[in-house]
Motif scaffolding. Sequence first.
Motif, PDB file in Angstrom:
ATOM      1  N   UNK A  54     -14.862 -15.909 -61.252  1.00 16.51           N
ATOM      2  CA  UNK A  54     -13.905 -16.597 -62.120  1.00 16.51           C
ATOM      3  C   UNK A  54     -14.510 -17.931 -62.548  1.00 16.51           C
ATOM      4  N   UNK A  55     -14.453 -18.209 -63.840  1.00 12.99           N
ATOM      5  CA  UNK A  55     -14.983 -19.458 -64.388  1.00 12.99           C
ATOM      6  C   UNK A  55     -13.825 -20.285 -64.928  1.00 12.99           C
ATOM      7  N   UNK A  56     -13.778 -21.565 -64.543  1.00 10.78           N
ATOM      8  CA  UNK A  56     -12.749 -22.471 -65.038  1.00 10.78           C
ATOM      9  C   UNK A  56     -13.424 -23.701 -65.652  1.00 10.78           C
ATOM     10  N   UNK A  57     -12.842 -24.201 -66.732  1.00 13.48           N
ATOM     11  CA  UNK A  57     -13.275 -25.469 -67.321  1.00 13.48           C
ATOM     12  C   UNK A  57     -12.191 -26.487 -67.004  1.00 13.48           C
ATOM     13  N   UNK A  58     -12.583 -27.555 -66.318  1.00 15.87           N
ATOM     14  CA  UNK A  58     -11.583 -28.517 -65.833  1.00 15.87           C
ATOM     15  C   UNK A  58     -11.881 -29.909 -66.351  1.00 15.87           C
ATOM     16  N   UNK A  59     -10.790 -30.683 -66.491  1.00 13.83           N
ATOM     17  CA  UNK A  59     -10.927 -32.068 -66.885  1.00 13.83           C
ATOM     18  C   UNK A  59     -11.135 -32.970 -65.689  1.00 13.83           C
ATOM     19  N   UNK A  60     -11.201 -34.277 -65.925  1.00 14.78           N
ATOM     20  CA  UNK A  60     -11.418 -35.232 -64.839  1.00 14.78           C
ATOM     21  C   UNK A  60     -10.277 -35.215 -63.836  1.00 14.78           C
ATOM     22  N   UNK A  61      -9.091 -34.785 -64.263  1.00 21.11           N
ATOM     23  CA  UNK A  61      -7.939 -34.710 -63.362  1.00 21.11           C
ATOM     24  C   UNK A  61      -7.831 -33.341 -62.685  1.00 21.11           C
ATOM     25  N   UNK A  62      -8.865 -32.505 -62.857  1.00 20.57           N
ATOM     26  CA  UNK A  62      -8.961 -31.170 -62.252  1.00 20.57           C
ATOM     27  C   UNK A  62      -8.022 -30.153 -62.912  1.00 20.57           C
TER      28      UNK A  62
END
Length: 515
Positions: free
Chosen positions: A341-349
């Motif tokens: 599973x691939x996730x793209x996350x921001x600085x706030x996760x």
Amino acid sequence: MTLTEPDHGSPEYWAARDPQRPAVRSGPNTLTYGEWNDAANRVAEGLARHGLASGDRIGMRFRLGIEWFVIQRALQKLGVTQVAVNWRLTPDEAVYILRDSGAKGLACDDTDVRDWHRTGVGIVVTVGQDENAPGIRYEDLVRTTGAAERFGAARPSMVLYTSGTTGRPRGVPPLDLTAVADLDRLQRYVNSLRDIPPLPERVVSLLTLPIHHGAGPDAVTRACLHGGTVITLDPFDATEAARLVDRYRIQAWATVPTMLLRLQNLPAEDLARYDLSSIEQIGVGAAPVPQTLKTWVVDTFGPQVLWEHYGASEAGMISYTAPEFQLMKPGTSGCPYEGVEIAIVGEDWRPLPAGETGEIAVSTPIVLRHYLGERELGDDVIRDGFYRTGDVGYLDDDGFLFITDRIKDMIVAGGVNIYPAEIEKALIEHPGVIDAAVVGIPDADFGEKPLAYVIGTPEQPPTEADLLNHLDGRLAGYKRPRQFVFVDELPRNPIGKVLKNELRRTHWEGRDRAV
């Protein structure tokens, strides 16, 4: 784990079924499956008599050659874990890895082995030493009599060390099946890795990757699973690679972008001397692959040949790009393997939607829990079961991954983010550039500015003016390098990734920070 019969696809398996088939061709030397199994049994017996046993670890420091194939298989038969040691490391660097891993010694093909005896690393197994040399000689081990028939798992047990781009390298231990929560997911993942890309039975495979990293041994394992023949080439030479493809009708080649760039930059008349039509599959990974290079591979070898792979030592293989998407999805690093599973996350996760750029985090069945001998990893590395790759990218609407840069490689000039990978791809499109690496260096006005290290072609190396003209219209002015350094080689880790910390170091010495 002790086996009582051959594991499917192991050298022992093929030794029983096709003992005369060549397993390895290394320079003038050929090793059949029968000879490989017999020699490995003898070496295993000899090492067992010297005290090596299941559960032990031993360092392996080798260039490509017949002896590595025999010794690593002997260790697998004994249940001894191999600790990969880069042959380029200094003795002090190598000794650190051996001691950190708890290795009982070192097997190597170094010409001068005196340093290993002086450092007290334990058992030292040598290759090519005279009869009076200290240590345990391979030449004596392979003549061991009374050897028992032993069997080992098809896939080797290895401790891999990270490249050490920050601080000391850290060991990634072999997979512990007892710690795997979802065995069904693991099996789907393993099957996916085995079958993608598919290999023909009795495949003839070219091995140019180093064996002190997981990719080299994995290429050997995949060929062996299909009863194939491995042709070795070390050191790499593009002309010799083409000659070997022609001579042995090589079908599969696992490589890194630099090797393909070297091949691409051969004079057309030189490349035309060789028949490359036997190639059915080229695998590439470890570093960004310029789209211009992908297009060249497709034009040269055909539209069904190129496979790209993306992975990390701490998480295993993550994604792949099949041939049909190389031109359809320019710049992609593909879609995930089964069980990933691939996730793209921001600085706030928080997860980001398709098309938005952020940190790439991945969940695989084999995500690392802790480095060898260290505490469980914290949220800065593993969070909610996801490994934080340190890469920046996005997913498109079809779920394909696009990697834009490394978080720590990003250059901040006057508060503006500049991504080196974008500059590097543009530079490599110049016909006089073989390879390039861009780093941020100090700048009094903007804090940082981009500097480009460039390897030019021997025939027509570009000038700084040539490159600036080339970049005009391709990159915004603020992204263009303010300096160029022309070099013959770039510092790389074992699998071919450029060690940008080494390129940065001299520019940031004596400063409070080293971006």
